[in-house]
Design a protein around this motif. Sequence first.
Motif, PDB file in Angstrom:
ATOM      1  N   VAL A   4     -52.314  71.071   2.565  1.00 25.14           N
ATOM      2  CA  VAL A   4     -50.892  71.390   2.551  1.00 25.14           C
ATOM      3  C   VAL A   4     -50.445  71.580   1.112  1.00 25.14           C
ATOM      4  O   VAL A   4     -49.760  72.541   0.768  1.00 25.14           O
ATOM      5  N   PHE A   5     -50.872  70.693   0.305  1.00 21.20           N
ATOM      6  CA  PHE A   5     -50.500  70.718  -1.090  1.00 21.20           C
ATOM      7  C   PHE A   5     -50.995  71.988  -1.769  1.00 21.20           C
ATOM      8  O   PHE A   5     -50.271  72.670  -2.488  1.00 21.20           O
ATOM      9  N   ARG A   6     -52.228  72.270  -1.496  1.00 23.25           N
ATOM     10  CA  ARG A   6     -52.827  73.444  -2.115  1.00 23.25           C
ATOM     11  C   ARG A   6     -52.099  74.718  -1.722  1.00 23.25           C
ATOM     12  O   ARG A   6     -51.850  75.603  -2.540  1.00 23.25           O
ATOM     13  N   LYS A   7     -51.775  74.778  -0.477  1.00 21.21           N
ATOM     14  CA  LYS A   7     -51.104  75.973   0.000  1.00 21.21           C
ATOM     15  C   LYS A   7     -49.754  76.159  -0.682  1.00 21.21           C
ATOM     16  O   LYS A   7     -49.373  77.268  -1.032  1.00 21.21           O
ATOM     17  N   LYS A   8     -49.082  75.069  -0.893  1.00 25.58           N
ATOM     18  CA  LYS A   8     -47.789  75.176  -1.527  1.00 25.58           C
ATOM     19  C   LYS A   8     -47.935  75.716  -2.925  1.00 25.58           C
ATOM     20  O   LYS A   8     -47.189  76.560  -3.382  1.00 25.58           O
ATOM     21  N   ILE A   9     -48.901  75.212  -3.591  1.00 21.77           N
ATOM     22  CA  ILE A   9     -49.112  75.669  -4.959  1.00 21.77           C
ATOM     23  C   ILE A   9     -49.414  77.157  -4.970  1.00 21.77           C
ATOM     24  O   ILE A   9     -48.888  77.912  -5.776  1.00 21.77           O
ATOM     25  N   HIS A  10     -50.243  77.558  -4.072  1.00 18.89           N
ATOM     26  CA  HIS A  10     -50.609  78.965  -4.030  1.00 18.89           C
ATOM     27  C   HIS A  10     -49.443  79.851  -3.691  1.00 18.89           C
ATOM     28  O   HIS A  10     -49.313  80.948  -4.210  1.00 18.89           O
ATOM     29  N   GLU A  11     -48.633  79.345  -2.846  1.00 18.81           N
ATOM     30  CA  GLU A  11     -47.486  80.142  -2.451  1.00 18.81           C
ATOM     31  C   GLU A  11     -46.626  80.461  -3.628  1.00 18.81           C
ATOM     32  O   GLU A  11     -46.198  81.593  -3.829  1.00 18.81           O
ATOM     33  N   ILE A  12     -46.379  79.473  -4.389  1.00 18.05           N
ATOM     34  CA  ILE A  12     -45.526  79.681  -5.547  1.00 18.05           C
ATOM     35  C   ILE A  12     -46.187  80.657  -6.486  1.00 18.05           C
ATOM     36  O   ILE A  12     -45.569  81.573  -7.013  1.00 18.05           O
ATOM     37  N   ARG A  13     -47.437  80.472  -6.621  1.00 16.91           N
ATOM     38  CA  ARG A  13     -48.168  81.359  -7.515  1.00 16.91           C
ATOM     39  C   ARG A  13     -48.130  82.779  -7.004  1.00 16.91           C
ATOM     40  O   ARG A  13     -47.951  83.725  -7.755  1.00 16.91           O
ATOM     41  N   ASP A  14     -48.285  82.874  -5.741  1.00 22.58           N
ATOM     42  CA  ASP A  14     -48.308  84.217  -5.168  1.00 22.58           C
ATOM     43  C   ASP A  14     -47.006  84.923  -5.361  1.00 22.58           C
ATOM     44  O   ASP A  14     -46.956  86.094  -5.675  1.00 22.58           O
ATOM     45  N   ILE A  15     -46.006  84.207  -5.140  1.00 21.10           N
ATOM     46  CA  ILE A  15     -44.709  84.842  -5.286  1.00 21.10           C
ATOM     47  C   ILE A  15     -44.567  85.352  -6.689  1.00 21.10           C
ATOM     48  O   ILE A  15     -44.058  86.435  -6.938  1.00 21.10           O
ATOM     49  N   GLU A  16     -45.017  84.570  -7.560  1.00 21.80           N
ATOM     50  CA  GLU A  16     -44.882  84.991  -8.937  1.00 21.80           C
ATOM     51  C   GLU A  16     -45.718  86.191  -9.260  1.00 21.80           C
ATOM     52  O   GLU A  16     -45.384  86.977 -10.122  1.00 21.80           O
ATOM     53  N   SER A  17     -46.784  86.280  -8.586  1.00 20.25           N
ATOM     54  CA  SER A  17     -47.629  87.417  -8.924  1.00 20.25           C
ATOM     55  C   SER A  17     -47.291  88.625  -8.102  1.00 20.25           C
ATOM     56  O   SER A  17     -48.044  89.565  -8.044  1.00 20.25           O
ATOM     57  N   HIS A  18     -46.192  88.558  -7.493  1.00 19.38           N
ATOM     58  CA  HIS A  18     -45.749  89.727  -6.768  1.00 19.38           C
ATOM     59  C   HIS A  18     -46.772  90.186  -5.794  1.00 19.38           C
ATOM     60  O   HIS A  18     -46.925  91.350  -5.515  1.00 19.38           O
ATOM     61  N   GLU A  19     -47.435  89.296  -5.400  1.00 18.19           N
ATOM     62  CA  GLU A  19     -48.481  89.694  -4.501  1.00 18.19           C
ATOM     63  C   GLU A  19     -47.935  90.422  -3.311  1.00 18.19           C
ATOM     64  O   GLU A  19     -48.449  91.395  -2.841  1.00 18.19           O
ATOM     65  N   SER A  20     -46.913  89.922  -2.835  1.00 22.89           N
ATOM     66  CA  SER A  20     -46.389  90.553  -1.644  1.00 22.89           C
ATOM     67  C   SER A  20     -45.990  91.969  -1.943  1.00 22.89           C
ATOM     68  O   SER A  20     -46.130  92.866  -1.145  1.00 22.89           O
ATOM     69  N   ILE A  21     -45.522  92.137  -3.080  1.00 20.94           N
ATOM     70  CA  ILE A  21     -45.087  93.485  -3.394  1.00 20.94           C
ATOM     71  C   ILE A  21     -46.258  94.411  -3.336  1.00 20.94           C
ATOM     72  O   ILE A  21     -46.202  95.482  -2.803  1.00 20.94           O
TER      73      ILE A  21
END
Lengths: 616, 150
Positions: free
Chosen positions: A132-149
């Motif tokens: 759970v913890f790991r996923k949260k960290i990744h999520e934040i990171r992902d958002i920052e990397s505009h991954e979704s974009i």
Amino acid sequence: MESSFSSPRNDSFPAGLRVLVVDDDPTWLKILEKMLKKCSYEVTTCGLAREALNLLREKKDGYDIVVSDVNMPDMDGFKLLEHVGLEMDLPVIMMSVDGETSRVMKGVQHGACDYLLKPIRMKELRNIWQHVFRKKIHEIRDIESHESIEGIQLIRNGSDQYDEGYFFSAEDLTSSRKRKDVDNKYDDKDFSDCSSTKKARVVWSVDLHQKFVKAVHQIGFDKVGPKKILDLMNVPWLTRENVASHLQKYRLYLSRLQKENDIKSSFGGTKHSDYSSKDLQGILSVQNSINIQQNDVAHGSYRFSGNNLVAQNADPKSNEGDIKGIVSEPVAEPKKGTTSNIPDSQKTRSSQMDFNSSYTETKKGLVGNVPHSQKIRSSQMCVNHSFASVESEVNLTAFDSTIPATYSWNQIQLEKEHKPLIQLNNGFSKPPLPGPQHHFQADQLQSIPSISSRPSIPGGDVSGSSKSKPSYSEYTNHHGSRVSPTISPTISATDSFPGQTKSCVVDHQVSETISTSTSNMKNQGINLSIDLESAQRNLILGSTAPFASLDDEFQICWYQGDCYGMNLELQNIEFSEYTDPTHVTEVPAHLYDALRFEYPCDPSEYCVLDQGLFIA
Amino acid sequence: MGSNPLRQQVASMRQSLFDEEILAKQFMQMEQLEDVDNPNFAEEVMTLYLRDSTKLIATVEQALEKPPYDVNKLDKSLHQLKGSSASVGANKVWIETNQMRESLKAGDLERTKAQLQLIKLAHETLRGKVEPYFHLLRQVGPPEIAQRPK
């Protein structure tokens, strides 16, 4: 809304972690519940997968992690895994008494965070909070990397390029996700507003999602973009990134559904950006063919002539050989074109339909799996596996018979039906393919994942000549539409391809066609992952309308046994495009060229493709 | 707590269950899960297991009654039985179930049927041994609780 890190629950993290346990065995449920309670977690148990999904959907943010058994009566644990990942994006842990490597691999491929072996000990459960913890960290990171974009970008890269681009991007996404790099490859679109502020995880409530869906419909699915949706939704606190990432997931989800639905309807045309329609079609056809193949595996003559491809153009023309056997399924020899066997395109279509269902299933699996780039990876892997397995078996064994179920449609490994497809490759004794070793380019992969690998080159040596696989990739490129690469490989390989072997069911006999088709295929972009054993081949061809040209040549002689090449991810079988039966025939040729995928590229290449396709 | 001899008897019964490999270490996990709220957790779970496994075994038996044999159903049931047995640490049953699955996979029908009998035997043995054990255990109370200093 900050991630749960700041929620009160986190004060004593991991205590209070909300776990949902799903297992059909009441004994286990009781034990697990007790164990988890001892770890100070909040436990909810349920005995059915559907029930679990309902619970999760009702309270979108009500659980932190899901622990599920692999074998369940109402739904496969892996499917549940997909759903959860796609809709809720929660970490999922799988459990099973069976610890075979292949199972574990499958779990990981489907996106499981961990795979526990029963009997489970307390200490193993104590540590699940790390996921759970790991996923949260990744999520934040992902958002920052505009991954979704990026993801969105990819998706939007046009249906034409969709497959290619998408696939690539999917892969890139996964890697970029990890690397936190912004992959600018694909983002020339409105990437600019990606701010790098940390964003809290957005919970997509039912209302919010409804607004989202409404906005999407209003704009028009093809023209949709995060910015437009955001504007229409008129939710002040929502950011473009949020919408972008949600859109990505939604697309994947839709394509999966679409496949199921579209497959039934004519393949033609639904060029969804999500490739769903295409894929579906392709898939369907492939499926059909595959199905047919399966049945007909015995046939030997894969002449699947395009029938299988059914998905597309049902052009029997290209279907040479006795796809009949293969097509026997409703596929009705889509391609009859060259092969006499193919009763007529109509049939193939029907078979396609059948396939679709089966395919969709498989595809679904695939699609489901790939909600995120990660998934794509897994799907690719899946495909690879299947393909690989198939490949080895089939390759070169002149497809006889065993239509390896490896049909690894990337995902589904086509366990269900495809088996025969994989064989395709073997059968293809390197058809005369003009050598388009079009290795399945990963782009093509998009749809063709399945096929490419196995272009059941009737000739038997699909591996070499049939490269039909490669054609896929090429195809797609050509077409833009996602040609389901599936056909390619087989097509080229098949000896019988009259040169067309375009992705479609590369008929053994048609090898000659196949070769030509491969080249054509390229144009066609028939990324048909011809893997579908003969049937698939046809499918593939069909997918990209251009198949028509393939028909004749294409003789998708599906090597009957070998069809396994058709791993086609048919998904991509862009087939949807090709509603035109004639196309199918043509395509084969093109496909074939495209397919010519160096067959040896086998699974590895496939995988790539598949992955791409999978993304669909 | 004066039932020292009784307690000793219970302890030795328990030990023999492990020694004879009727129960596996997993069972200890069950015991460890016991606390004030669930003092008889292990017994509860075992009871649950015995009930479910009996049903499962009956299903398997039925499936093997006469051809055509539904292999899928058989395998599924066996898999489930294997899982449950693992959960409580029913060792012998687990082993026999595994064997049966193997012979089923190998297509050895005769052996499969013979294995079924072995499973039933192990199951009965298990029941025969743990039930009196638990019965006695209830009388003396779980060792930890009983020995907890007041």
